[in-house]
Design an enzyme around this catalytic site. Structure first.
Site, PDB file in Angstrom:
ATOM      1  CB  VAL A 253      -2.791  13.351   5.508  1.00 27.96           C
ATOM      2  CG1 VAL A 253      -3.788  14.246   6.228  1.00 27.96           C
ATOM      3  CG2 VAL A 253      -3.104  13.244   4.019  1.00 27.96           C
TER       4      VAL A 253
ATOM      5  CG  ASP B  20      -3.269  19.353  -2.701  1.00 27.42           C
ATOM      6  OD1 ASP B  20      -4.206  20.163  -2.564  1.00 27.42           O
ATOM      7  OD2 ASP B  20      -2.113  19.613  -2.314  1.00 27.42           O
TER       8      ASP B  20
ATOM      9  CE  LYS C 251       9.003   5.071  -4.158  1.00 22.89           C
ATOM     10  NZ  LYS C 251      10.089   5.427  -3.210  1.00 22.89           N
ATOM     11  N   GLY C 252       2.204   6.155  -3.551  1.00 15.42           N
ATOM     12  CA  GLY C 252       1.261   6.419  -2.466  1.00 15.42           C
ATOM     13  C   GLY C 252       0.063   5.498  -2.372  1.00 15.42           C
TER      14      GLY C 252
ATOM     15  NE  ARG D 133       6.338   5.828   0.321  1.00 21.19           N
ATOM     16  CZ  ARG D 133       5.854   6.748  -0.516  1.00 21.19           C
ATOM     17  NH1 ARG D 133       4.551   6.909  -0.643  1.00 21.19           N
ATOM     18  NH2 ARG D 133       6.670   7.504  -1.213  1.00 21.19           N
TER      19      ARG D 133
ATOM     20  CE  LYS E  51      -3.630  17.374   1.253  1.00 24.33           C
ATOM     21  NZ  LYS E  51      -2.337  18.054   1.316  1.00 24.33           N
TER      22      LYS E  51
ATOM     23  CG  ASP F 117       6.007  10.032   0.844  1.00 26.62           C
ATOM     24  OD1 ASP F 117       5.040  10.276   0.075  1.00 26.62           O
ATOM     25  OD2 ASP F 117       7.144  10.512   0.668  1.00 26.62           O
TER      26      ASP F 117
ATOM     27  CD  GLU G 165      -2.954   9.817  -7.374  1.00 26.35           C
ATOM     28  OE1 GLU G 165      -2.527   9.307  -6.309  1.00 26.35           O
ATOM     29  OE2 GLU G 165      -2.307  10.648  -8.009  1.00 26.35           O
ATOM     30  CG  ASP G 166      -1.588   8.920  -2.791  1.00 23.69           C
ATOM     31  OD1 ASP G 166      -1.942   9.573  -3.801  1.00 23.69           O
ATOM     32  OD2 ASP G 166      -0.454   9.029  -2.297  1.00 23.69           O
TER      33      ASP G 166
HETATM   34  P1  IMP Z   1      -1.928  16.960  -6.781  1.00 23.65           P
HETATM   35  O1  IMP Z   1      -1.178  16.728  -8.060  1.00 23.65           O
HETATM   36  O2  IMP Z   1      -1.741  18.343  -6.248  1.00 23.65           O
HETATM   37  O3  IMP Z   1      -3.401  16.568  -6.857  1.00 23.65           O
HETATM   38  O4  IMP Z   1      -1.248  16.068  -5.685  1.00 23.65           O
HETATM   39  C1  IMP Z   1      -1.374  14.722  -5.713  1.00 23.65           C
HETATM   40  C2  IMP Z   1      -0.118  14.005  -5.268  1.00 23.65           C
HETATM   41  O5  IMP Z   1       0.656  14.751  -4.353  1.00 23.65           O
HETATM   42  C3  IMP Z   1      -0.547  12.761  -4.545  1.00 23.65           C
HETATM   43  O6  IMP Z   1      -0.581  11.660  -5.421  1.00 23.65           O
HETATM   44  C4  IMP Z   1       0.494  12.622  -3.464  1.00 23.65           C
HETATM   45  O7  IMP Z   1       1.559  11.836  -3.945  1.00 23.65           O
HETATM   46  C5  IMP Z   1       0.986  14.015  -3.203  1.00 23.65           C
HETATM   47  N1  IMP Z   1       0.293  14.614  -2.041  1.00 23.65           N
HETATM   48  C6  IMP Z   1      -0.631  15.602  -2.044  1.00 23.65           C
HETATM   49  N2  IMP Z   1      -1.036  15.910  -0.811  1.00 23.65           N
HETATM   50  C7  IMP Z   1      -0.365  15.063   0.008  1.00 23.65           C
HETATM   51  C8  IMP Z   1      -0.385  14.872   1.441  1.00 23.65           C
HETATM   52  O8  IMP Z   1      -1.101  15.527   2.216  1.00 23.65           O
HETATM   53  N3  IMP Z   1       0.438  13.899   1.910  1.00 23.65           N
HETATM   54  C9  IMP Z   1       1.234  13.132   1.108  1.00 23.65           C
HETATM   55  N4  IMP Z   1       1.273  13.279  -0.229  1.00 23.65           N
HETATM   56  C10 IMP Z   1       0.482  14.241  -0.774  1.00 23.65           C
HETATM   57 MG    MG Z   2       0.074   9.830  -5.281  1.00 28.12          MG
END
Ligand code: IMP
Ligand code: MG
Length: 180
Positions: free
Chosen positions: A149, A98, A38-39, A161, A126, A155, A94-95
């Protein structure tokens, strides 16, 4: 309340620049914008409303984090794209990136569907994960410190959101101890 990190004004002016880049790079292509729910729903809405080139929008929902502020490392599709992907120039919106687990998973499953090209745009990236451990991200709005964040689509346990800005929240263990 979250500590403001990126104001609504900074977000909006950076999205002007990102949309101009997408407009330029996808002129004459068969652009399919894929919002990762949803982000990124607010980012996708603001980005696509600035595009002047023809494009189609679709949505894919994945879950990876549950209600925690740390990654579970597991990703699954909970709602799939409806559009035919074959022959399209996909732009995954993507939002935040990480660890890169979510976006790598999406690239893996979408590449098999015969897209002409796939690129990734993320509002936030990040710091902290080595570049070589991340999939290639084509467009990055802002690089931020490795803090949790919320706001502008992002969220914590489905809250925050709607905020027009991006702000940081204390880590979950601090929240659990009642520290702020
Ligand atoms: P990754 O798979 O570790 O790259 O994380 C990506 C997903 O984790 C994003 O699409 C977000 O939905 C969630 N996410 C990662 N960091 C944050 C944050 O700081 N706040 C909110 N959602 C996060
Ligand atoms: Mg996301």
């Amino acid at each position: 309340m979250p500590q403001p990190l990126l104001s609504a004004e900074r977000l909006q002016s950076r999205i002007d620049e990102l949309a101009a880049a997408v407009d330029r790079d996808y002129a004459g292509k068969n652009l399919l914008v894929v919002c990762v729910l949803k982000g990124s729903y607010i980012f996708t809405a603001d980005l696509t409303r600035r595009l002047t080139i023809p494009h189609v929008i679709d949505f894919i929902a994945v879950s990876s984090y549950g209600d925690s502020t740390t990654s579970s490392g597991r990703v699954k599709v909970t709602q799939d794209i409806q559009q035919e992907v074959e022959g399209c120039d996909l732009l995954l919106v993507e939002d935040i990136v990480d660890t890169g687990t979510t976006i790598q998973f999406l690239l893996d499953i979408l590449q098999e569907r015969g897209a002409a090209s796939i690129r990734v745009i993320t509002l936030l990236k990040k710091e902290g994960v080595e570049e070589e451990d991340l999939p290639h991200i084509d467009y990055v709005g802002f690089t931020i410190p490795p803090v949790f964040v919320v706001g502008y689509g992002l969220d914590y346990a489905e809250h925050y959101r709607h905020l027009p800005y991006v702000g940081s929240l204390p880590a979950a263990d601090e929240l659990d101890r009642g520290e702020t």
